[in-house]
Write a protein that holds these residues in place. Sequence first.
Motif, PDB file in Angstrom:
ATOM      1  N   PHE A 359     -14.943  50.143  35.830  1.00 30.96           N
ATOM      2  CA  PHE A 359     -14.209  50.463  34.605  1.00 30.96           C
ATOM      3  C   PHE A 359     -13.603  49.210  33.985  1.00 30.96           C
ATOM      4  O   PHE A 359     -13.503  49.092  32.766  1.00 30.96           O
ATOM      5  CB  PHE A 359     -13.117  51.497  34.896  1.00 30.96           C
ATOM      6  CG  PHE A 359     -13.649  52.781  35.482  1.00 30.96           C
ATOM      7  CD1 PHE A 359     -14.797  53.368  34.962  1.00 30.96           C
ATOM      8  CD2 PHE A 359     -13.014  53.388  36.555  1.00 30.96           C
ATOM      9  CE1 PHE A 359     -15.286  54.555  35.491  1.00 30.96           C
ATOM     10  CE2 PHE A 359     -13.505  54.572  37.094  1.00 30.96           C
ATOM     11  CZ  PHE A 359     -14.646  55.150  36.566  1.00 30.96           C
ATOM     12  N   GLN A 360     -13.202  48.258  34.855  1.00 24.97           N
ATOM     13  CA  GLN A 360     -12.662  47.008  34.337  1.00 24.97           C
ATOM     14  C   GLN A 360     -13.735  46.213  33.589  1.00 24.97           C
ATOM     15  O   GLN A 360     -13.491  45.672  32.514  1.00 24.97           O
ATOM     16  CB  GLN A 360     -12.086  46.175  35.496  1.00 24.97           C
ATOM     17  CG  GLN A 360     -11.541  44.821  35.076  1.00 24.97           C
ATOM     18  CD  GLN A 360     -10.479  44.962  34.015  1.00 24.97           C
ATOM     19  OE1 GLN A 360      -9.607  45.811  34.136  1.00 24.97           O
ATOM     20  NE2 GLN A 360     -10.566  44.162  32.973  1.00 24.97           N
ATOM     21  N   TRP A 361     -14.915  46.159  34.160  1.00 26.06           N
ATOM     22  CA  TRP A 361     -16.028  45.464  33.506  1.00 26.06           C
ATOM     23  C   TRP A 361     -16.332  46.111  32.155  1.00 26.06           C
ATOM     24  O   TRP A 361     -16.501  45.430  31.137  1.00 26.06           O
ATOM     25  CB  TRP A 361     -17.276  45.506  34.403  1.00 26.06           C
ATOM     26  CG  TRP A 361     -17.399  44.306  35.285  1.00 26.06           C
ATOM     27  CD1 TRP A 361     -16.805  44.093  36.474  1.00 26.06           C
ATOM     28  CD2 TRP A 361     -18.175  43.136  35.014  1.00 26.06           C
ATOM     29  NE1 TRP A 361     -17.139  42.865  36.984  1.00 26.06           N
ATOM     30  CE2 TRP A 361     -17.988  42.259  36.102  1.00 26.06           C
ATOM     31  CE3 TRP A 361     -18.998  42.737  33.966  1.00 26.06           C
ATOM     32  CZ2 TRP A 361     -18.611  41.005  36.162  1.00 26.06           C
ATOM     33  CZ3 TRP A 361     -19.608  41.501  34.028  1.00 26.06           C
ATOM     34  CH2 TRP A 361     -19.407  40.643  35.117  1.00 26.06           C
ATOM     35  N   LEU A 362     -16.413  47.416  32.163  1.00 26.62           N
ATOM     36  CA  LEU A 362     -16.758  48.117  30.925  1.00 26.62           C
ATOM     37  C   LEU A 362     -15.654  47.988  29.881  1.00 26.62           C
ATOM     38  O   LEU A 362     -15.927  47.922  28.679  1.00 26.62           O
ATOM     39  CB  LEU A 362     -17.011  49.601  31.227  1.00 26.62           C
ATOM     40  CG  LEU A 362     -18.186  49.900  32.169  1.00 26.62           C
ATOM     41  CD1 LEU A 362     -18.305  51.402  32.398  1.00 26.62           C
ATOM     42  CD2 LEU A 362     -19.490  49.327  31.615  1.00 26.62           C
ATOM     43  N   HIS A 363     -14.409  47.960  30.325  1.00 25.25           N
ATOM     44  CA  HIS A 363     -13.284  47.875  29.396  1.00 25.25           C
ATOM     45  C   HIS A 363     -13.333  46.587  28.579  1.00 25.25           C
ATOM     46  O   HIS A 363     -12.863  46.541  27.436  1.00 25.25           O
ATOM     47  CB  HIS A 363     -11.966  47.966  30.172  1.00 25.25           C
ATOM     48  CG  HIS A 363     -10.760  48.131  29.296  1.00 25.25           C
ATOM     49  ND1 HIS A 363     -10.154  47.073  28.663  1.00 25.25           N
ATOM     50  CD2 HIS A 363     -10.062  49.246  28.934  1.00 25.25           C
ATOM     51  CE1 HIS A 363      -9.126  47.511  27.955  1.00 25.25           C
ATOM     52  NE2 HIS A 363      -9.042  48.822  28.109  1.00 25.25           N
ATOM     53  N   ASN A 364     -13.874  45.531  29.147  1.00 25.75           N
ATOM     54  CA  ASN A 364     -13.902  44.237  28.470  1.00 25.75           C
ATOM     55  C   ASN A 364     -15.182  44.014  27.664  1.00 25.75           C
ATOM     56  O   ASN A 364     -15.419  42.906  27.180  1.00 25.75           O
ATOM     57  CB  ASN A 364     -13.743  43.103  29.497  1.00 25.75           C
ATOM     58  CG  ASN A 364     -12.330  43.039  30.043  1.00 25.75           C
ATOM     59  OD1 ASN A 364     -11.374  43.251  29.320  1.00 25.75           O
ATOM     60  ND2 ASN A 364     -12.209  42.780  31.336  1.00 25.75           N
ATOM     61  N   TYR A 365     -16.001  45.043  27.550  1.00 23.46           N
ATOM     62  CA  TYR A 365     -17.263  44.917  26.826  1.00 23.46           C
ATOM     63  C   TYR A 365     -17.154  45.655  25.489  1.00 23.46           C
ATOM     64  O   TYR A 365     -16.502  46.696  25.401  1.00 23.46           O
ATOM     65  CB  TYR A 365     -18.399  45.497  27.677  1.00 23.46           C
ATOM     66  CG  TYR A 365     -19.768  45.415  27.051  1.00 23.46           C
ATOM     67  CD1 TYR A 365     -20.268  44.211  26.554  1.00 23.46           C
ATOM     68  CD2 TYR A 365     -20.567  46.549  26.948  1.00 23.46           C
ATOM     69  CE1 TYR A 365     -21.527  44.148  25.979  1.00 23.46           C
ATOM     70  CE2 TYR A 365     -21.829  46.490  26.390  1.00 23.46           C
ATOM     71  CZ  TYR A 365     -22.299  45.285  25.899  1.00 23.46           C
ATOM     72  OH  TYR A 365     -23.553  45.215  25.328  1.00 23.46           O
ATOM     73  N   SER A 366     -17.773  45.129  24.443  1.00 23.00           N
ATOM     74  CA  SER A 366     -17.589  45.677  23.085  1.00 23.00           C
ATOM     75  C   SER A 366     -18.497  46.863  22.763  1.00 23.00           C
ATOM     76  O   SER A 366     -18.266  47.562  21.785  1.00 23.00           O
ATOM     77  CB  SER A 366     -17.836  44.580  22.048  1.00 23.00           C
ATOM     78  OG  SER A 366     -19.185  44.127  22.123  1.00 23.00           O
TER      79      SER A 366
END
Length: 473
Positions: A359-366
């Motif tokens: 979720f952290q990885w996805l949160h930082n993706y546009s």
Amino acid sequence: MQCKDLSKLPILLVDDEAQLLHSASLVLRSAGFAEVLTLDDSRAVLPILASRPIGVIVLDLTMPHLSGKALLEQIAAEYPEIPLIMMTATNDLQIAVQCMRSGASDYLLKPVEQNCLVASVRRAVEARVLRAEFLLLKDRLLTNSPHEPSGFADIVTQSPAMFAIFRYIEAIAASPQPVLITGETGAGKELIARALHRVSGRSGELVAVNVAGLDDTLFSDTLFGHAKGSFTGAERARDGLLASTGDGTLFLDEIGDLSIASQVKLLRLLQDGSFYPIGADRPRQSRARIIVATHCDVRRQVDLGVFRKDLYFRLRTHHIQLPPLRERREDLPQLTLHFVEKAADSLGKPAPSVPPALFQWLHNYSFPGNIRELEGMAFDAVARSQGAVLSLQSFKDAIADEVLTQGDGDIANGMTASPSNFPERLPTLKEAEESLISEALQRAQGNQGVAAGLLGISRQALNKRLRRDAESY
């Protein structure tokens, strides 16, 4: 009474001239008004209004027994929600002004042209429906969640912005007016259209058509059908999708790509509900609700002259602007779990557990591809998964590939930086750490637990660094 029922209420014609009542009734019925009542005695009007609902009243000004002016004042006082259209052979501006002040919505001079009568009645019906919709919208917007959540069961969200859209959909669902849905590719415009159709309670089906790439002939044949012998190969007449939609909803996707010639035909359909099958010399009437969607900036297309201005304003009677996924990041965990379970079910394998680090990885993706892109990532990851825990690698690969395709050296919006993006003087490790912590706290709106998650460290470690920085000043 619901808004969709208001548009179906009967039209009441009141005049002491029997021939005028007969001809006006035929004109309105041929224009698509299913029920038209006629009265040649003005004294019978109020008893009719007391016994049944009426949509619009067309009233002669000069009649025996009870004049149209006196009747106008009584109806306006007792039934203010019913639009009244006055007819008279007297071309007197002062009388016209008095009628409008007394509550008339329009004033027609005899002999009334057929087109003028139809247009006046249609405007009155639309005005009544829009007023009812406004009052309903006002009521619905006072609540924080949809009244009928089951209508939106297919849409996975906990976003306040999406809940606001749901409430708006409930308010306009019963309206016969068109709806324009705008939003980026993959944001879920068709899901919104299907929810709108479901909440509307229409008896027909939703028929979806992607109009991108359709020339005018193919667009007309697909939607309107054709008459026998209208072109080479037309060996028999064929109904288009509009006829088969019936009382349902016609959803036209990628409306921004429609040709100017097709836009003219769509505008006619929206204005009076009529369309011409290819080769036909008589129009047909449609009862379908029209919903259109596009990822384009239609307002800019109007300015560029590639989209008709009149069609644009007709379409955006009701407008839904769908937010991209990057503006509803609170939905990422719920959506990811949903797609992982959906993928596992379709592949016939147990759903792997999702590590919180994802979720952290996805949160930082546009997410330029929005929800559709996230769904594709989840399906690929589940297909490649060999264990009980979902691997992050396929997500990282997909994000890196997308960034490289865009020519951007920053993977996942700055998660890995290219040396060419650094300033000439490299920051010290302490300066870089302070900047990262400050940015994380800003994004987390001061919530240290969330900020720690963004930085990939524990809350205790973040507190320790903050205390150390405070002591150094």
